[in-house]
Design a protein around this motif. Structure first.
Motif, short mmCIF file in Angstrom:
data_model
loop_
_atom_site.label_atom_id
_atom_site.label_comp_id
_atom_site.label_asym_id
_atom_site.label_seq_id
_atom_site.Cartn_x
_atom_site.Cartn_y
_atom_site.Cartn_z
N UNK A 169 94.40 125.46 -45.99
CA UNK A 169 93.17 125.79 -45.28
C UNK A 169 92.94 124.74 -44.21
N UNK A 170 92.28 125.11 -43.13
CA UNK A 170 91.95 124.12 -42.10
C UNK A 170 91.09 123.00 -42.69
N UNK A 171 91.39 121.77 -42.29
CA UNK A 171 90.65 120.64 -42.84
C UNK A 171 89.65 120.06 -41.85
N UNK A 172 89.73 120.46 -40.58
CA UNK A 172 88.86 119.92 -39.54
C UNK A 172 87.72 120.89 -39.27
N UNK A 173 86.48 120.43 -39.44
CA UNK A 173 85.34 121.26 -39.11
C UNK A 173 85.19 121.37 -37.60
N UNK A 174 85.18 122.58 -37.08
CA UNK A 174 85.19 122.75 -35.63
C UNK A 174 84.48 124.04 -35.26
N UNK A 175 83.53 123.94 -34.35
CA UNK A 175 82.81 125.10 -33.84
C UNK A 175 83.02 125.17 -32.33
N UNK A 176 83.80 126.16 -31.89
CA UNK A 176 84.09 126.33 -30.47
C UNK A 176 83.44 127.59 -29.90
N UNK A 177 82.36 128.02 -30.53
CA UNK A 177 81.66 129.19 -30.02
C UNK A 177 81.23 128.95 -28.56
N UNK A 178 81.57 129.87 -27.70
CA UNK A 178 81.22 129.76 -26.29
C UNK A 178 82.24 129.03 -25.44
N UNK A 179 83.28 128.48 -26.06
CA UNK A 179 84.31 127.76 -25.33
C UNK A 179 85.50 128.68 -25.02
N UNK A 180 86.06 128.50 -23.83
CA UNK A 180 87.25 129.23 -23.42
C UNK A 180 88.45 128.30 -23.49
N UNK A 181 89.50 128.76 -24.14
CA UNK A 181 90.71 127.96 -24.36
C UNK A 181 91.90 128.67 -23.74
N UNK A 182 92.77 127.91 -23.10
CA UNK A 182 94.05 128.45 -22.62
C UNK A 182 95.16 127.74 -23.37
N UNK A 183 96.03 128.52 -24.03
CA UNK A 183 97.18 127.98 -24.75
C UNK A 183 98.44 128.56 -24.13
N UNK A 184 99.34 127.69 -23.67
CA UNK A 184 100.60 128.16 -23.11
C UNK A 184 101.68 128.16 -24.19
N UNK A 185 102.68 129.00 -24.00
CA UNK A 185 103.74 129.12 -24.99
C UNK A 185 103.20 129.59 -26.32
N UNK A 186 102.29 130.56 -26.26
CA UNK A 186 101.52 130.95 -27.45
C UNK A 186 102.18 132.01 -28.32
N UNK A 187 103.33 132.53 -27.90
CA UNK A 187 103.92 133.66 -28.62
C UNK A 187 104.58 133.25 -29.93
N UNK A 235 91.05 130.28 -32.34
CA UNK A 235 90.31 131.54 -32.51
C UNK A 235 89.46 131.45 -33.78
N UNK A 236 90.06 130.92 -34.84
CA UNK A 236 89.33 130.78 -36.11
C UNK A 236 88.12 129.86 -35.97
N UNK A 237 88.16 128.96 -34.97
CA UNK A 237 87.02 128.07 -34.74
C UNK A 237 85.97 128.69 -33.84
N UNK A 238 86.20 129.93 -33.42
CA UNK A 238 85.19 130.64 -32.64
C UNK A 238 85.43 130.70 -31.16
N UNK A 239 86.55 130.19 -30.68
CA UNK A 239 86.81 130.15 -29.24
C UNK A 239 87.29 131.50 -28.71
N UNK A 240 87.09 131.67 -27.41
CA UNK A 240 87.75 132.75 -26.68
C UNK A 240 89.06 132.18 -26.18
#
Length: 278
Positions: A20-38, A50-55
């Motif tokens: 399970x994730x161990x870091x508490x993180x709330x990214x609601x409202x944040x936009x993230x770009x991840x390269x090489x994501x496939x 995504x699980x932390x709430x990010x777009x």
């Protein structure tokens, strides 16, 4: 370039990051770009954020892998969302444009070829440097105006233990990662007055397709059987004799996005099993 896949390097161990994730993180409202994501680290990072709430804008040149990632993200009990975009990072103008409006940039995309310098194809060297150094520069360049405008941003560059140490037969990869370290530190210095941090995450060998595909090349370069590559080459300098899991790397990336990490910038976070302790 085409590289023959080798055998799966090691049985998958149970690690805390897989439970399970161990870091508490709330990214609601944040936009993230991840390269090489496939696949690999990029895939794990995209799903974790995504699980932390990010777009999350997940980009890669592999459409099939992105489709699988999108399907997997829909099964998460998450407040965030994921958009998949096919993008070849050798199109530098498109890369810079894609980064506009990004709050958190995860520069992860990479490629590898194992050859002695005298046999290393110059065109492949050029491509590696383009994807793994010039594209991150253009992505950072595209993301900074928005980050500066709002007074907050996180740049996380997936470097490698090879950003801190060299290995034979990896001239392009080592050169690109060393360059990325310098780029990241420069972005940290320039971004500090604007609330923007920039850091590298430096894993050792991670259980990814990129690592598995180089086993045959490593065996040929070192003149040993493929079944000896993991123990004799990949894990030779690591005190911990296992591969890193992509989820462990993603958890380190998540930590650098937390408020508690806001004073961490210009650094390299080694997840190398003790490699650089030598």
């Amino acid at each position: 370039m085409t590289m023959n896949p080798g055998p799966a390097p090691h049985p998958r161990p149970l690690t805390p990051a897989l439970a399970a994730p161990s870091v508490g993180l709330d990214l609601d409202g944040r936009t993230v770009l991840v390269t090489g994501a496939a696949s690999g680290i990029g895939r794990a990072c995209a799903l974790r954020l995504v699980a932390a709430g990010a777009k999350v804008k997940a980009v890669d040149r592999q459409a099939d892998g992105l489709e699988a990632l999108l399907a997997q993200s829909l099964g998460l009990a998450a407040a965030g969302s994921l958009e998949a975009h096919v993008l070849d990072l050798t199109d530098l103008d498109a890369a810079e444009e894609a980064a506009a409006g990004t709050d958190i940039l995860v520069n992860n995309a990479g490629l590898q070829l194992v050859r002695p310098i005298e046999e290393f194809p110059p065109e492949v060297f050029h491509t590696v440097l383009t994807v793994m150094l010039e594209a991150p520069f253009r992505l950072i360049r595209g993301a900074l105006p928005h980050m500066y405008g709002q007074g907050w941003g996180r740049i996380i560059n997936l470097s490698s233990v090879h950003g801190l140490r060299a290995s034979a037969y990896k001239s392009a990869y080592v050169a690109a990662k060393h360059g990325l370290e310098g780029l990241s530190k420069t972005a940290a210095l320039e971004g500090a007055p604007h609330g923007v941090t920039s850091n590298c995450v430096n894993p050792g060998y991670v259980r990814t397709p990129l690592v598995e595909r180089q086993i045959a090349d490593q065996a040929a370069a070192h003149g040993i059987p493929e079944d000896r590559v993991v123990a004799d080459i990949l894990l030779k300098d690591s005190a911990l004799k296992r591969l890193v899991e992509p989820e462990e790397v993603a958890e380190a990336v998540a930590y650098l996005c937390t408020p508690e990490a806001s004073f961490i910038t210009g650094t390299s976070l080694a997840l190398d099993g003790g490699w650089t302790a030598h």
